[in-house]
Design a protein around this motif. Structure first.
Motif, short mmCIF file in Angstrom:
data_model
loop_
_atom_site.label_atom_id
_atom_site.label_comp_id
_atom_site.label_asym_id
_atom_site.label_seq_id
_atom_site.Cartn_x
_atom_site.Cartn_y
_atom_site.Cartn_z
N UNK A 18 39.96 41.82 47.20
CA UNK A 18 40.18 41.74 48.64
C UNK A 18 41.33 40.82 49.05
N UNK A 19 41.65 39.86 48.22
CA UNK A 19 42.74 38.95 48.56
C UNK A 19 44.11 39.55 48.24
N UNK A 23 43.83 47.22 42.95
CA UNK A 23 42.59 47.52 42.23
C UNK A 23 42.52 46.73 40.93
N UNK A 24 41.30 46.59 40.43
CA UNK A 24 41.07 45.78 39.24
C UNK A 24 41.72 46.33 37.99
N UNK A 51 37.38 30.27 40.49
CA UNK A 51 36.66 29.85 41.69
C UNK A 51 36.74 30.93 42.78
N UNK A 52 36.84 32.15 42.38
CA UNK A 52 36.98 33.27 43.31
C UNK A 52 35.84 33.26 44.33
N UNK A 53 36.17 33.14 45.62
CA UNK A 53 35.13 33.05 46.64
C UNK A 53 34.36 34.37 46.87
N UNK A 58 32.78 41.33 44.33
CA UNK A 58 33.56 42.15 43.39
C UNK A 58 32.66 42.70 42.29
N UNK A 59 31.80 41.86 41.74
CA UNK A 59 30.88 42.31 40.69
C UNK A 59 29.97 43.41 41.23
N UNK A 60 29.47 43.24 42.43
CA UNK A 60 28.61 44.27 43.04
C UNK A 60 29.39 45.56 43.27
#
Length: 75
Positions: A18-19, A23-24, A51-53, A58-60
């Motif tokens: 999102x930042x 895509x991953x 420290x990704x907020x 993202x995992x979900x």
């Protein structure tokens, strides 16, 4: 139809950081995708920052994308 790594990778292209808005897969954050004989998928991913907020989101999103692939039993 058997689930392939290509199927899973295609789905993961829909998961964006999102930042950065990329895509991953493009970011190189998908390290490995394993699919067992029962169509359970295990993906090894990384995040852009330790420290990704939004790490939990993202995992979900990765889990949801993988489980959305036809034939996948779980992620």
């Amino acid at each position: 139809m058997a689930v392939t790594e290509k199927d899973v990778t295609k789905a993961l292209r829909e998961v964006k950081d999102p930042e950065l808005g990329l895509d991953l897969v493009v970011l190189g954050l998908i390290y490995d995708v394993e699919i067992d004989d029962d169509a359970h998928v295990h993906a090894i991913i990384s995040l852009t920052s330790p420290m990704c907020p939004v790490a939990g989101q993202i995992v979900e999103d990765v889990k949801t994308a993988i489980e959305g692939v036809e034939g996948v039993e779980s992620a």
